[in-house]
Enzyme design. Structure first.
Site, PDB file in Angstrom:
ATOM      1  N   PRO A   1       0.899  -1.112  -0.169  1.00 25.25           N
ATOM      2  CA  PRO A   1      -0.023   0.001   0.186  1.00 25.25           C
ATOM      3  C   PRO A   1       0.930   1.307   0.104  1.00 25.25           C
ATOM      4  CG  PRO A   1      -0.041  -1.011   2.144  1.00 25.25           C
ATOM      5  CD  PRO A   1       0.623  -1.871   1.261  1.00 25.25           C
ATOM      6  N   CYS A   2       1.352   1.545  -0.972  1.00 23.60           N
ATOM      7  CA  CYS A   2       2.106   2.885  -1.240  1.00 23.60           C
ATOM      8  C   CYS A   2       1.465   3.880  -1.168  1.00 23.60           C
ATOM      9  CB  CYS A   2       3.020   2.899  -2.600  1.00 23.60           C
ATOM     10  SG  CYS A   2       2.140   2.410  -3.992  1.00 23.60           S
TER      11      CYS A   2
END
Length: 294
Positions: free
Chosen positions: A255-256
């Site tokens: 989850p950047c």
């Protein structure tokens, strides 16, 4: 949330286009707090139609989403940023890394494969509808290796972008192989410990360390580039962390999108800031009470 998985590809694409345009309006005018009637009018829809589509897509109303993406909310997400990563390590997530209710097991491809620009790796790929437009899913025998997004007409560009990361790998379109992964990734009801999602990370040692740290950011929380750099023992490497975050090949799963600027600004997302807001809003619908307690 299972209703999302029941939509046909055409319905999913139609819903996302409606939502995308709504997000764009909200993004550009959130300070004016546009009403449901105004949002629907821009789309030529009745307010109840927009409310129904948006709520089916995100699990929250347009008004709730509007609240979720304001700067105040982004800052609220960061109030606990200093402890988010510490807490996740303290609860024993150094083995299987937890992505909200989805359990992810990951491994790194051998350094030799990365240095050889993917030579020796066989990567299957396929495009599939998702809550965020068409998703390009890529996999090796070891697991999910890539996840990208494309708006209509941009599929080839997305594929080229991903293939350039490992130019010497062998590529084969195999929708039958990638479809189960797409369904697994975007169906919250399938996020269970009993069916872990296997992810293979292909990058430099430093990039992989950054990506592994991203996996420890819980749903409904966010952190900063600086906080990640400090967690890695390199407090002056925030810019290098930013570059590694931007190179993350497995969007959404790694989850950047949960990394924000130090002031809460939603900056830097390879697949577009509108899509980053979309993902955060979609997750807000899943997190529910978690976000309400911020």
């Amino acid at each position: 949330m299972a209703v999302r998985a029941e939509l046909s590809p055409r319905e999913a694409a139609r819903d996302y286009e409606t939502v995308r345009r709504t997000l764009q309006t909200i993004t550009e005018g959130w300070r004016d707090q546009p009403s449901l009637e105004a949002l629907a009018g821009d789309l030529g829809l009745e307010p109840i139609q927009l409310q129904r589509v948006f709520s089916r897509w995100a699990g929250i109303t347009p008004k709730q989403f509007l609240q979720a993406i304001t700067l105040d909310h982004a800052r609220a997400l960061l109030r606990q940023s200093a402890t988010v990563l510490d807490a996740s390590y303290e609860v024993g997530l150094s083995g299987p890394a937890r992505l909200h209710d989805l359990f992810v097991t990951h491994e790194a491809m051998t350094p030799g494969i990365y240095r050889a620009k993917g030579e020796g790796a066989v990567i299957s790929w396929g495009f599939h509808p998702s809550p965020f437009g068409m998703a390009l899913v890529m996999a090796t025998e070891h697991g999910l290796a890539g996840l990208a997004f494309a708006d209509p007409g941009e599929e080839r560009a997305a594929l080229d972008d991903m293939m350039e990361r490992w130019p010497r790998a062998a590529y084969a379109e195999d929708i039958a192989r990638t479809a189960p992964l797409a369904e697994r990734i975007f169906s919250p009801d399938a996020w269970t410990e009993d069916t872990p999602l296997r992810v293979v990370l292909i990058g430099t040692d430093f990039e992989i360390r950054v990506w592994e740290t991203l996996l420890r950011i819980p749903l409904g929380r966010a952190t900063t580039y600086k906080a990640i750099a400090e967690r890695l023992g390199k407090p002056s490497a925030a810019r290098a962390v930013g570059r590694a975050v931007g190179r993350n090949p497995v969007s959404f799963v790694v989850p950047c999108h949960r990394v924000l600027g130090s002031n809460g600004k939603l900056c830097g997302y390879h697949w577009g800031l509108t899509r980053k807001r979309a993902i955060l809003g979609w997750e807000a619908g899943l997190a529910g009470p978690v976000l309400e307690n911020l």
